[in-house]
Write an enzyme that holds these catalytic residues in place. Structure first.
Site, short mmCIF file in Angstrom:
data_model
loop_
_atom_site.label_atom_id
_atom_site.label_comp_id
_atom_site.label_asym_id
_atom_site.label_seq_id
_atom_site.Cartn_x
_atom_site.Cartn_y
_atom_site.Cartn_z
N ASP A 1 43.42 68.12 3.23
CA ASP A 1 44.09 67.06 2.46
C ASP A 1 44.12 67.26 0.95
O ASP A 1 45.16 67.25 0.34
CB ASP A 1 43.42 65.71 2.75
CG ASP A 1 43.34 65.41 4.24
OD1 ASP A 1 43.70 66.28 5.06
OD2 ASP A 1 42.92 64.30 4.60
N GLU B 1 30.68 65.98 8.76
CA GLU B 1 32.09 66.42 8.70
C GLU B 1 32.20 67.74 7.93
O GLU B 1 32.93 68.63 8.31
CB GLU B 1 32.90 65.32 8.02
CG GLU B 1 34.40 65.51 8.00
CD GLU B 1 35.11 64.33 7.33
OE1 GLU B 1 34.42 63.43 6.78
OE2 GLU B 1 36.35 64.31 7.35
C1 GLC Z 1 40.76 64.63 7.38
C2 GLC Z 1 40.84 66.15 7.43
C3 GLC Z 1 41.76 66.57 8.57
C4 GLC Z 1 41.23 65.97 9.88
C5 GLC Z 1 41.04 64.45 9.76
C6 GLC Z 1 40.29 63.88 10.96
O1 GLC Z 1 41.99 64.05 7.12
O2 GLC Z 1 41.29 66.67 6.22
O3 GLC Z 1 41.80 67.96 8.67
O4 GLC Z 1 42.08 66.26 10.92
O5 GLC Z 1 40.29 64.15 8.63
O6 GLC Z 1 39.08 64.53 11.13
#
Ligand code: GLC
Length: 439
Positions: free
Chosen positions: A173, A404
């Site tokens: 992102d 994460e």
């Molecule tokens: C964030 C990450 C993306 C992922 C999402 C759910 O947006 O950047 O890659 O898929 O979270 O984990």
């Protein structure tokens, strides 16, 4: 430190079962309470090691949100009771595109096309199972359809390189890669609808994208909506049109899998082979940067490469794209990081002024990226380095838990907490499971 692998597997399985909803797995409770596209791909690889029916159900739930144009959306909102995530189904309003399903509701953009290689992984874990063969047969045309979407709607010059028009599509992102293009948007805050972020009420704001970035995300999302999320107007208007290194490497890796599986199924793979040949060739010429000695993305709107060393530039290893000579350069980049006391693999160039060890995609280590790079290094026979990539991740998870993402600086290991973002994270669990069980 000694790593107790049996214990890690047990904990990882528990996380996946706690994150299981009606037939699909959420990334983590609270922060991401719906089904995410590439997260589910990695989850089903993990699950296929011990619960094949759950792996099937994960993918079936995901493609239940596929659009008529072939796109598999980045979020599937199976339930509309959750209030902890913005933007939700109403804000996306995918119904502006007549080919979007009414049920389930979905977002209007997509994510890295992992499903092709996921299908191959599931198949390879059970090569003699009739049930798995049947599943591959069922999913195959849908996943080929999703590749057709990429080539038809996202490759305006028919180069074999597809673009994204939103940073969320990249899966990374707030990577510094996107800053320059995003900053060309002449953003008028007053013209944006009033919205309320939810993520910063759950996770620490210093570990998340900034509010300016969120405004830019909302702006691009509304631009997509204005054009039904797949219209030609996007190519004409969007300031953000990027041929991303990771998206294209994953597409190529998945093409490879679909070609292999297609032959086993007796399908005609001519079209896939054609796409594949052109994609590999354009990737090599357009996305390699001699100065950086690495692959990078290309900004299609402003017609220039993105001048950064970033984790997406390592993923071509996974797709067998680099020549032996280029692979060696990528390998030495990783070795330098090890020698300089970093854990593999930081998501951004640690020597760059934009590197931020805590903020999401601007520096930290991401588990599913380690999984891809581990498999990529092994493809090139760099098994020692691959082992470091794996062991570093296992060490981080053993110390801090199934976060994460993680801090890449080795020196902070004993003094600080180095796990960031959401806790009890699904793709962290599934990556750990697959890395250990495929040893
Ligand atoms: C964030 C990450 C993306 C992922 C999402 C759910 O947006 O950047 O890659 O898929 O979270 O984990």
């Amino acid at each position: 430190m000694s790593i107790n692998k049996t214990d890690l597997i047990q904990k990882a399985k528990k996380i996946l079962s706690n994150n299981l909803r009606a037939g699909f797995t959420i990334p983590t409770d609270g922060l991401y309470p719906f089904q995410w596209n590439w997260d589910s791909g990695f989850v089903s690889i993990g699950l296929s090691n011990y619960d094949i029916d759950a792996a099937f159900s994960e993918i079936r739930s995901l493609v239940s949100g596929q659009w008529e144009n072939g796109m598999v959306p980045h979020i599937i909102f199976h339930s509309q009771n959750e209030t902890t995530y913005f933007p939700n189904w109403d804000f996306w309003d995918a119904a502006v595109n007549p080919g979007a399903p009414h049920n389930p509701k979905t977002s209007g953009i997509t994510q890295p096309p992992v499903l092709g290689f996921v299908l191959e992984w599931i198949f390879n874990n059970h090569p003699n199972s009739q049930k798995v063969f049947g599943f591959v047969k069922e999913m195959y045309p849908k996943i080929v359809g999703s590749h057709r979407f990429w080539y038809q709607y996202r490759d305006p010059h028919e180069e074999g390189l597809v673009f994204i028009y939103h940073p969320w599509e990249s899966g990374r992102d707030n990577s510094p890669l996107w800053d320059d293009a995003l900053n060309t948007i002449d953003l008028d805050r007053a013209k944006l609808p009033i919205y309320k972020r939810r993520d910063t009420t759950i996770a620490d704001a210093s570990e998340r994208p900034t509010s300016k970035q969120y405004d830019q995300y909302v702006y691009l999302m509304l631009l997509g909506k204005k054009h039904g999320y797949d219209g030609q107007g996007i190519v004409e208007e969007s300031e953000f049109l990027i041929q991303d290194s990771l998206i294209n490497a994953v597409l190529i890796r998945s093409n490879e899998s679909l070609i292999k599986l297609g032959k086993i199924l007796g399908e005609d793979v001519g079209q896939l082979q054609e796409w594949q040949q052109q994609s590999i060739s354009s990737y090599g010429t357009k996305l390699w940067n001699e100065e950086l000695e690495m692959y990078t993305g290309y900004d299609l709107r402003h017609e220039k490469q993105l001048p950064y060393r970033e984790i997406g530039g390592l993923t071509p290893l996974f797709a067998n794209i680099p020549s032996a000579e280029k692979a060696l350069k990528i390998k030495s980049y990783l070795e330098t990081l090890v020698n300089n006391n970093y854990l593999l693999v930081p998501s951004f160039d640690v020597e760059h002024k934009l590197y931020d060890p805590k903020r999401y995609w601007r520096g930290p280590v991401w588990p599913q990226m380690n999984w891809m790079i581990y498999n990529g290094l092994n493809r090139y026979g760099y098994t020692d380095l691959a082992t470091i990539v794996k062991e570093n991740l296992l060490e981080l998870v053993s110390r801090y838990g199934f976060y994460e993402y993680f801090d890449a600086q080795k020196q902070i290991l004993d003094t600080n907490h180095g796990g960031y973002g959401g806790d009890k994270f699904s793709w962290t669990a599934s990556s750990v499971i697959d890395l250990i069980l495929s040893e």
